[in-house]
Design an enzyme around this catalytic site. Structure first.
Site, short mmCIF file in Angstrom:
data_model
loop_
_atom_site.label_atom_id
_atom_site.label_comp_id
_atom_site.label_asym_id
_atom_site.label_seq_id
_atom_site.Cartn_x
_atom_site.Cartn_y
_atom_site.Cartn_z
N ASN A 38 0.84 -1.21 0.00
CA ASN A 38 0.00 0.00 0.00
C ASN A 38 0.87 1.25 0.00
O ASN A 38 1.69 1.39 -0.92
CB ASN A 38 -1.14 -0.03 1.02
CG ASN A 38 -0.80 -0.19 2.47
OD1 ASN A 38 -0.39 -1.25 2.89
ND2 ASN A 38 -0.98 0.83 3.27
N ASP A 39 0.77 2.14 0.97
CA ASP A 39 1.33 3.50 0.82
C ASP A 39 2.80 3.56 0.38
O ASP A 39 3.63 2.82 0.91
CB ASP A 39 1.29 4.24 2.15
CG ASP A 39 -0.04 4.13 2.85
OD1 ASP A 39 -1.02 3.76 2.21
OD2 ASP A 39 -0.08 4.42 4.06
N GLN B 24 4.63 0.37 2.19
CA GLN B 24 3.90 -0.47 3.15
C GLN B 24 3.74 -1.84 2.52
O GLN B 24 3.23 -1.96 1.39
CB GLN B 24 2.53 0.15 3.44
CG GLN B 24 2.59 1.36 4.34
CD GLN B 24 2.90 0.98 5.78
OE1 GLN B 24 2.02 0.55 6.50
NE2 GLN B 24 4.14 1.14 6.19
N PHE C 82 4.05 1.16 10.39
CA PHE C 82 3.19 1.95 9.49
C PHE C 82 3.98 2.99 8.72
O PHE C 82 5.20 3.07 8.81
CB PHE C 82 2.09 2.63 10.33
CG PHE C 82 0.84 1.79 10.51
CD1 PHE C 82 0.83 0.44 10.25
CD2 PHE C 82 -0.33 2.38 10.96
CE1 PHE C 82 -0.32 -0.32 10.43
CE2 PHE C 82 -1.48 1.64 11.14
CZ PHE C 82 -1.49 0.29 10.88
N SER C 83 3.24 3.84 8.01
CA SER C 83 3.84 4.77 7.04
C SER C 83 4.74 5.82 7.67
O SER C 83 4.60 6.16 8.84
CB SER C 83 2.75 5.46 6.25
OG SER C 83 2.22 4.56 5.33
N ARG D 198 -0.46 9.34 13.36
CA ARG D 198 0.43 8.56 12.48
C ARG D 198 0.90 9.31 11.23
O ARG D 198 0.39 10.36 10.88
CB ARG D 198 -0.25 7.25 12.05
CG ARG D 198 -1.58 7.41 11.33
CD ARG D 198 -2.17 6.03 11.05
NE ARG D 198 -3.52 6.14 10.50
CZ ARG D 198 -4.63 6.22 11.23
NH1 ARG D 198 -4.57 6.20 12.54
NH2 ARG D 198 -5.81 6.31 10.63
N TRP E 94 -16.35 1.89 -2.26
CA TRP E 94 -15.34 0.83 -2.24
C TRP E 94 -16.00 -0.52 -2.44
O TRP E 94 -17.07 -0.79 -1.88
CB TRP E 94 -14.60 0.84 -0.89
CG TRP E 94 -13.56 -0.22 -0.79
CD1 TRP E 94 -12.28 -0.16 -1.24
CD2 TRP E 94 -13.70 -1.51 -0.19
NE1 TRP E 94 -11.61 -1.32 -0.97
CE2 TRP E 94 -12.46 -2.18 -0.33
CE3 TRP E 94 -14.75 -2.18 0.44
CZ2 TRP E 94 -12.23 -3.47 0.15
CZ3 TRP E 94 -14.52 -3.47 0.91
CH2 TRP E 94 -13.29 -4.10 0.76
N1 DQQ Z 1 -1.78 3.11 5.73
C1 DQQ Z 1 -2.59 4.24 6.08
C2 DQQ Z 1 -1.71 5.00 7.01
C3 DQQ Z 1 -1.03 3.95 7.78
C4 DQQ Z 1 -0.81 2.88 6.76
C5 DQQ Z 1 -2.99 5.03 4.86
C6 DQQ Z 1 -1.01 1.48 7.24
O1 DQQ Z 1 -2.41 5.90 7.82
O2 DQQ Z 1 0.19 4.41 8.31
O3 DQQ Z 1 -3.23 4.24 3.75
O4 DQQ Z 1 -0.67 0.55 6.25
#
Ligand code: DQQ
Length: 495
Positions: free
Chosen positions: A43-44, A60, A106-107, A167, A302
């Protein structure tokens, strides 16, 4: 001991990747020129940086299977933002502060300090108090092998901010000070919190950089703050802001007060599959951004993350875009010029009048292609211009430029037997003479840019290879297209 545990966890993940990567590579839905992980879930974008002569993308990552789970940081490097070499994972959960079984690392972001590459990330843990998020540091001498700072975490949630909504630190340097913006929630309203430090480990809270009054949701994920000309840009991905999923604000920032006085807002993308973009600088001074080409289950419309998990992977990044500011403070998000290097089989048509009868356009193999043209609005009297993409086997994506109702829609309800939804945006054509259109199609995604790259729709489409026609037609009159360029695009994953 815990350093060893991170190494062990990285090696375990690496074994898993090495066992599966050759099979996953053959997946029919794999992209040809968008960034993906070798296996598993991505992901991110995290820690994007040009460092020691290469672009570094961290991300991520759950290397084990095609769904979000226990987050690691993947890592890859590139010379051109298109061809990638995968490196060992940068971070794996290993400490009491980052070992939440449905969380992990996390990110976050990266920055160079004292010749080391520093990562700042959100650690998640259970800690007996629910889902606790803190900000942590890791660093590396070679930009490949990272060590977590023994004094972690370096920042905990301030009073009034729930520890489960704190976060995604994004760090930048101004003069001799490092600044960081972090997403937070207070009284159920989203905030971007500003911190500063001179040594990357002792952080001081400055103030609230910007906040939602409700209109932009209850939590901002992945905020990013950067200068563009003499202005500053704040980007964030709001939770709880209806259909808005990637917002930007532009305005003036004063380092002496820490106040961001914004005057303009907009959306980076109106499609279903664009989230959590992060910015970085190219060595030639361009401000670039990269987003995650997917969505979360809490977002409007979604459906799911698509069928790629069946091939042992899920997720790609959207094309890297250059951020430019227009005279009125609005932003343009232009696919990077590096993409021109992978063009093949170019075709040009000077002018084409499109009427109700369907006209077939050729661009590459109709699957992995680029198509660019202008609509001459002075000569156009139709109510609608329709582009059908990835058409075949009774399916298609329908992109409608509705001049009468000033609306752009991308309909994927009958596109692949899987994806759903119609993404919509306002199409500003009033007093315009020309409308620019630029389309990038890859195996499993479509990115459509128009109106000087301010009106953009990114949508995933898991269409088969028998869906390779491109048709255009008009309703209620004619549409005049000019300067049509089309190209095939090389497969960047073939060695
Ligand atoms: N993905 C979210 C973030 C988090 C991460 C946004 C977790 O807030 O840090 O897509 O995978």
């Amino acid at each position: 001991m815990s350093r060893e545990l991170m190494i062990q966890n990285i090696e375990k993940a690496q074994k898993e990747i090495d066992t599966k990567k050759d099979i996953v590579k053959t997946g029919k839905m794999r992209q040809h020129y968008h960034f993906m992980a070798q296996t598993g879930w991505l992901n991110d974008p995290n820690g994007l940086i040009f460092y020691k002569g290469k672009y570094h993308f961290f991300f991520q990552y759950n290397p084990y299977y095609g769904f979000w789970d226990y987050m690691h940081w993947g890592h890859a490097v590139s010379d051109d933002l298109l061809h990638w070499e995968y490196l060992p994972l940068a971070l794996a959960p290993s400490e009491a502060y980052d070992d939440h079984m449905r969380g992990g690392c996390f990110s976050g972001s990266s920055i160079v300090y004292e010749d080391k590459l520093f990562l700042m990330y959100t650690a998640t843990t259970n800690a007996g108090k629910g889902f606790e998020q803190t900000q942590c540091i890791a660093y590396s001498d070679d930009g490949i092998h990272f060590e977590k700072y023994e004094g972690n975490p370096v920042i905990t949630a301030p009073e009034g901010v729930p520890a489960c909504q704190f976060r995604d630190p994004k760090v930048w340097k101004h003069e001799d000070t490092f600044y960081m913006v972090c997403g937070a929630s207070r009284d159920n309203k989203a905030q971007a919190l500003l911190y500063k430090t001179t040594d990357m480990v002792h952080w001081e809270y400055v103030n609230v950089l910007a906040e939602s009054r409700g209109e932009w949701g209850y939590m901002w994920e992945c905020p990013d703050f950067y200068p563009l000309g003499d202005q500053y840009v704040l980007m964030f991905s709001p939770m709880g802001a209806g259909e808005r999923t990637v917002v930007y604000l532009t305005g003036d920032f004063d380092y002496s007060t820490g106040k961001f006085d914004y005057h303009t807002s907009g959306e980076i993308d109106w499609g279903f599959d664009y989230y959590a973009p992060q910015s970085f600088m190219a060595p030639d001074g361009r401000r670039l951004i990269v987003g995650w080409a997917n969505a979360w289950d809490w977002m409007p419309f979604w459906k799911d993350w698509g069928p790629a998990y069946k091939e042992g992977w899920c997720g790609s990044f959207n094309l890297t875009r250059e951020v430019r500011m227009s005279d009125n403070g609005t932003l343009q998000f232009v696919p990077v010029k590096e993409l021109e290097r992978i063009r093949t089989n170019g075709k040009n048509i000077k002018a084409l009048t499109v009427a109700q009868t369907v006209t077939n356009l050729a661009a590459g193999d109709g699957i992995s292609f680029e198509l660019k043209f202008s609509i001459n609005l002075d000569e156009t009297d139709a109510k609608q211009f329709v582009m059908e993409l990835r058409k075949g086997a009774g399916k298609k994506v329908i992109c409608t430029f509705d001049f009468e109702h000033t609306q752009l829609t991308v309909d994927r309800n009958n596109s692949d037997g899987w994806s759903k939804g119609i993404s919509r945006s306002v199409l500003a054509v009033h007093n315009k003479k020309v409308l620019d259109v630029h389309v990038f199609s890859d195996q499993s995604s479509l990115e459509i840019f128009t109106d000087c790259y301010q009106n953009n729709h990114s949508n995933n489409v898991f269409a088969g290879n028998d869906q390779n026609e491109i048709n255009v037609y008009a309703y209620g009159g004619k549409v005049c297209l000019t300067d049509i360029e089309s190209y095939g695009l090389e497969d960047c994953y073939q060695k």
